[in-house]
Design a protein around this motif. Structure first.
Motif, PDB file in Angstrom:
ATOM      1  N   TYR A   1      47.003   3.490  -2.561  1.00 24.50           N
ATOM      2  CA  TYR A   1      46.044   4.187  -2.890  1.00 24.50           C
ATOM      3  C   TYR A   1      45.196   2.486  -3.604  1.00 24.50           C
ATOM      4  O   TYR A   1      44.910   2.454  -4.409  1.00 24.50           O
ATOM      5  CB  TYR A   1      46.315   4.854  -4.276  1.00 24.50           C
ATOM      6  CG  TYR A   1      46.798   6.458  -3.587  1.00 24.50           C
ATOM      7  CD1 TYR A   1      46.218   6.665  -3.192  1.00 24.50           C
ATOM      8  CD2 TYR A   1      48.097   6.714  -4.280  1.00 24.50           C
ATOM      9  CE1 TYR A   1      46.184   8.457  -2.764  1.00 24.50           C
ATOM     10  CE2 TYR A   1      48.066   7.796  -3.578  1.00 24.50           C
ATOM     11  CZ  TYR A   1      47.226   8.823  -3.356  1.00 24.50           C
ATOM     12  OH  TYR A   1      47.537   9.946  -2.193  1.00 24.50           O
TER      13      TYR A   1
ATOM     14  N   ARG B   1      47.752  19.036  -2.861  1.00 24.81           N
ATOM     15  CA  ARG B   1      48.533  16.819  -1.997  1.00 24.81           C
ATOM     16  C   ARG B   1      49.563  16.677  -2.875  1.00 24.81           C
ATOM     17  O   ARG B   1      49.012  16.267  -4.107  1.00 24.81           O
ATOM     18  CB  ARG B   1      47.214  16.072  -2.596  1.00 24.81           C
ATOM     19  CG  ARG B   1      46.907  14.569  -1.423  1.00 24.81           C
ATOM     20  CD  ARG B   1      49.052  14.025  -1.738  1.00 24.81           C
ATOM     21  NE  ARG B   1      48.084  13.115  -0.066  1.00 24.81           N
ATOM     22  CZ  ARG B   1      50.301  12.705   0.440  1.00 24.81           C
ATOM     23  NH1 ARG B   1      50.857  13.633   0.301  1.00 24.81           N
ATOM     24  NH2 ARG B   1      49.820  11.804   0.943  1.00 24.81           N
TER      25      ARG B   1
ATOM     26  N   CYS C   1      40.684  13.054  -3.651  1.00 26.56           N
ATOM     27  CA  CYS C   1      41.562  12.752  -3.163  1.00 26.56           C
ATOM     28  C   CYS C   1      41.628  11.779  -2.728  1.00 26.56           C
ATOM     29  O   CYS C   1      39.787  11.192  -1.847  1.00 26.56           O
ATOM     30  CB  CYS C   1      42.849  12.758  -2.006  1.00 26.56           C
ATOM     31  SG  CYS C   1      43.798  11.631  -1.817  1.00 26.56           S
ATOM     32  N   GLY C   2      41.638  10.167  -2.879  1.00 24.01           N
ATOM     33  CA  GLY C   2      41.400   8.780  -2.461  1.00 24.01           C
ATOM     34  C   GLY C   2      41.136   8.809  -0.099  1.00 24.01           C
ATOM     35  O   GLY C   2      40.750   7.747  -0.394  1.00 24.01           O
TER      36      GLY C   2
HETATM   37 MO    MO Z   1      45.551  11.855  -3.426  1.00 24.59          MO
END
Ligand code: MO
Ligand code: MTE
Length: 374
Positions: free
Chosen positions: A225, A44, A90-91
């Motif tokens: 985020y 990412r 990853c969020g």
């Molecule tokens: Mo991420």
């Protein structure tokens, strides 16, 4: 083209974005082994991968507004060497499922924006100790990367100061991934690993550590985020009202079989496999699986091979497997999985009431429909 010098990537990765590069491994490869092979680890990036010469690499340590030190690569290596096994997620992992509930903005991740690797490096707590700072005078530790946007602004994020100063939190400045020099896509030569915390704070290509009163002012800390109520949309969202995501909630996914796959029933059962993980070092204590909409739940066998993990420091994922009984003559079935962590946090049943406009924390039950061959 700022993306003309990107590294070569593994062909098995499913690409979700080319520039910046974002990709994940297919579900079946994701759980082949407890340690994710480096070349299959999801990537990412938000910006072009910077080119860094290890000989001239330097890490600036700033307290308040004052530069206290510049560490060369060799200086970082002089600190006691620590190795941990930790997942990064990853969020936006599993965002594509939340997007089916209602349209949202973000990369369409499947279940593969997660990996579990061995990280070796210096502990942040040791480096901060040398700066002789008083924890009470500051609130955050910011990390800046060497990757820059077109205006020259670096990728940046921060974590609370207590996390950075606490040796038990195992925050490390990693220079090895799975026993090898960290590859460019994953932060060569030094990246931060903040176990149990959303991927976005695990800053790659580390250029600066800044101890401050303020949180990072970067867009990734302030206007990304973060998650909101399902009724918050782009016309009424105020990013300043929500805290930045740090520790992640409990989540799991079914990796085998994959959606629409035809699988053979053996002795009335099908084999189902996946991963489970929770943030904050919370251990996975149970994974429940059903194929009759929850009338009967079966408990999966857990494989958490990280035998060094101690209470509150379960940074790795847990792989799970179960031989799930299926009804006779049934041609199709839907499998659901949900995990429970050490605090008895459990995944929500559906995406309906956790939907958020940027598609973060997508941890509803994972559901996979498959065809059966008797
Ligand atoms: Mo991420
Ligand atoms: N660090 C820098 N410098 N630049 C980035 O774009 N992306 C973050 C984080 N660290 C990013 C970064 C995000 S959102 C995630 S999920 C993880 O790195 C991904 O790490 P990986 O590519 O090694 O899997």
């Amino acid at each position: 083209d700022p993306y003309s010098k990107e590294p070569i990537r593994h062909k098995a990765l499913k690409i979700n974005g080319q520039k910046p590069f974002c990709a994940e491994p297919p579900p079946s490869l994701l759980i082949e082994s407890f340690i994710t092979p480096t070349e299959l680890f999801y990537v990412r990036n938000h910006l072009p991968v910077p080119e860094i010469d290890i000989k001239t690499y330097s890490l600036e340590l700033i307290v308040g507004e004052v530069t206290r030190k510049e560490l060369k690569f060799e200086d970082i290596k002089k600190y006691p060497k620590y190795t941990i096994t930790s997942a990064i997620m990853c969020g936006g992992n599993r965002r594509s499922e939340m997007a089916k509930e209602k349209q949202l903005r973000g990369l369409s991740w499947g279940i593969g924006a997660v990996g579990n690797a061995i990280w070796t490096g210096a502990r942040l707590c040791d480096i901060l100790k040398d700066l002789k700072i008083n924890e009470d005078d500051y609130n955050h530790v910011q990390f800046e990367g060497y990757d820059l946007d077109p205006s020259g602004t670096p990728y940046s994020a921060s974590i609370p100061i207590h996390k950075g100063m606490d040796c038990r939190a195992d925050v490390i400045l990693a220079y090895e991934m799975n026993g090898q020099i960290i590859p460019r896509d994953h932060g060569f030569p030094v990246r931060v690993i903040v176990p149990g915390v959303v991927g976005a704070r695990n800053v790659k290509w580390l250029a600066k550590i800044i101890v401050t009163k303020e949180e990072s002012q970067s867009q990734w800390q302030q206007r990304d985020y973060k998650a909101f109520s399902p009724s918050t949309d782009w016309d009424n969202v105020d990013f300043s009202t929500a805290p930045a995501i740090q520790e992640m909630p409990v989540i799991s996914a079914i990796c085998k079989p994959e959606p629409s796959e035809t699988i053979k029933v053996i002795n009335g059962k099908i084999n189902v496999k996946g991963y489970a993980w929770s943030g904050g070092g919370r251990k996975i204590i149970r994974v429940d699986v059903t194929n009759d909409q929850g009338k009967t739940w079966h408990t999966a066998n857990l494989n958490a091979e990280d035998y060094n993990a101690k209470e509150g420091k379960y940074w790795s994922w847990t792989l799970w497997s179960i031989d799930l009984p299926v009804k006779k003559d049934c041609k199709e079935t839907e499998i659901w999985a949900k995990a429970v962590d050490a605090s008895y946090n459990v995944q929500p049943e559906s995406f309906r009431n956790i939907w958020n406009l940027r598609g973060f924390l997508c941890n509803a039950y994972h559901r996979v429909k498959v065809k059966l061959e008797h």
